[in-house]
Design an enzyme around this catalytic site. Structure first.
Site, short mmCIF file in Angstrom:
data_model
loop_
_atom_site.label_atom_id
_atom_site.label_comp_id
_atom_site.label_asym_id
_atom_site.label_seq_id
_atom_site.Cartn_x
_atom_site.Cartn_y
_atom_site.Cartn_z
CG ASN A 1 -7.38 0.60 -1.32
OD1 ASN A 1 -7.35 1.58 -1.61
ND2 ASN A 1 -8.23 -0.26 -0.81
N GLY B 1 0.71 0.26 9.74
CA GLY B 1 0.79 -0.09 8.03
C GLY B 1 -0.31 0.77 7.32
N GLY C 1 -14.14 -6.65 9.47
CA GLY C 1 -13.90 -5.74 8.43
C GLY C 1 -14.60 -6.14 7.01
N GLY D 1 -1.53 -0.97 15.05
CA GLY D 1 -0.54 -1.13 14.03
C GLY D 1 -0.50 0.22 13.27
CB THR E 1 9.23 -0.63 18.40
OG1 THR E 1 8.75 -0.45 16.95
CG2 THR E 1 9.75 -1.88 18.48
CE LYS E 2 6.75 5.52 23.87
NZ LYS E 2 5.65 6.13 23.94
CE LYS F 1 -3.96 -2.09 1.89
NZ LYS F 1 -5.03 -1.99 2.91
#
Length: 182
Positions: free
Chosen positions: A22, A63, A164, A61, A86-87, A1
């Site tokens: 997309n 992404g 979804g 998430g 993770t930061k 994407k």
């Protein structure tokens, strides 16, 4: 994407603002134009469930799909916070940061990760589910299985749960309309 963007000739305004594509249309002149229909599908599938109390969201998430989700929620005047392992500068919370107070403060929680997708149906995002209430909306971009463990934990707490599938249908209809325009 996100990785496809450098290969495109143009992005429409929403895709550019989101930073993820997309849907790609090939023009009659062979030009590639990128669109994002995920934002349309998500917005139109969650909006009927929102009330005035839904003012802030946790987005699990980081992404391309999560970018479309945040874009749609911000258009609905909902403040969003990324959650990741993770930061980073764009991540508000790591999973280990999450506690009952943070969950109670964010009444919309959207899983944009593949965690819980078939065949790994016994997996789910690591959040404090005990803080979920009937005021929450838990939305999982996953639709196979139709009720993920994430959604089951929400349903057990009487939260509104949404998978979804409707988002998928709505974004596909929007993509079809883009491809069908001369």
């Amino acid at each position: 994407k996100e990785a496809v963007i450098p290969y495109l000739d143009k992005l429409n305004k929403k895709a550019k603002a989101i930073g993820a594509v997309n849907t790609i249309k090939i023009t009659k002149k062979g030009k590639l134009i990128g669109y994002n229909t995920d934002c349309y599908g998500f917005k139109n599938s969650i909006e009927p469930h929102l009330t005035k109390r839904h003012k802030s969201a946790l987005i699990l998430g980081t992404g391309g799909a999560s970018k479309a989700v945040i874009y749609a929620l911000q258009k609905l005047s909902i403040k969003c916070h990324y959650v990741s392992r993770t930061k980073s500068p764009k991540v508000s919370f790591t999973y280990s940061d999450l506690n009952k107070d943070i969950i109670k403060e964010h009444l919309v929680i959207v899983n944009c990760t593949p965690v819980g997708t078939f065949p790994n149906i016994n997996d789910c995002p690591d959040i404090p589910y005990e803080a979920i209430s009937s005021n929450h909306i838990l939305y999982d971009l996953i639709y196979n299985p139709d009720q993920t463990k994430f959604l089951k934990y929400g349903a057990d707490k009487k939260a509104i749960t949404i998978n979804g599938l409707n988002m998928l249908k709505l974004q596909a209809e929007k993509a079809w309309s883009i491809w069908s325009i001369a």
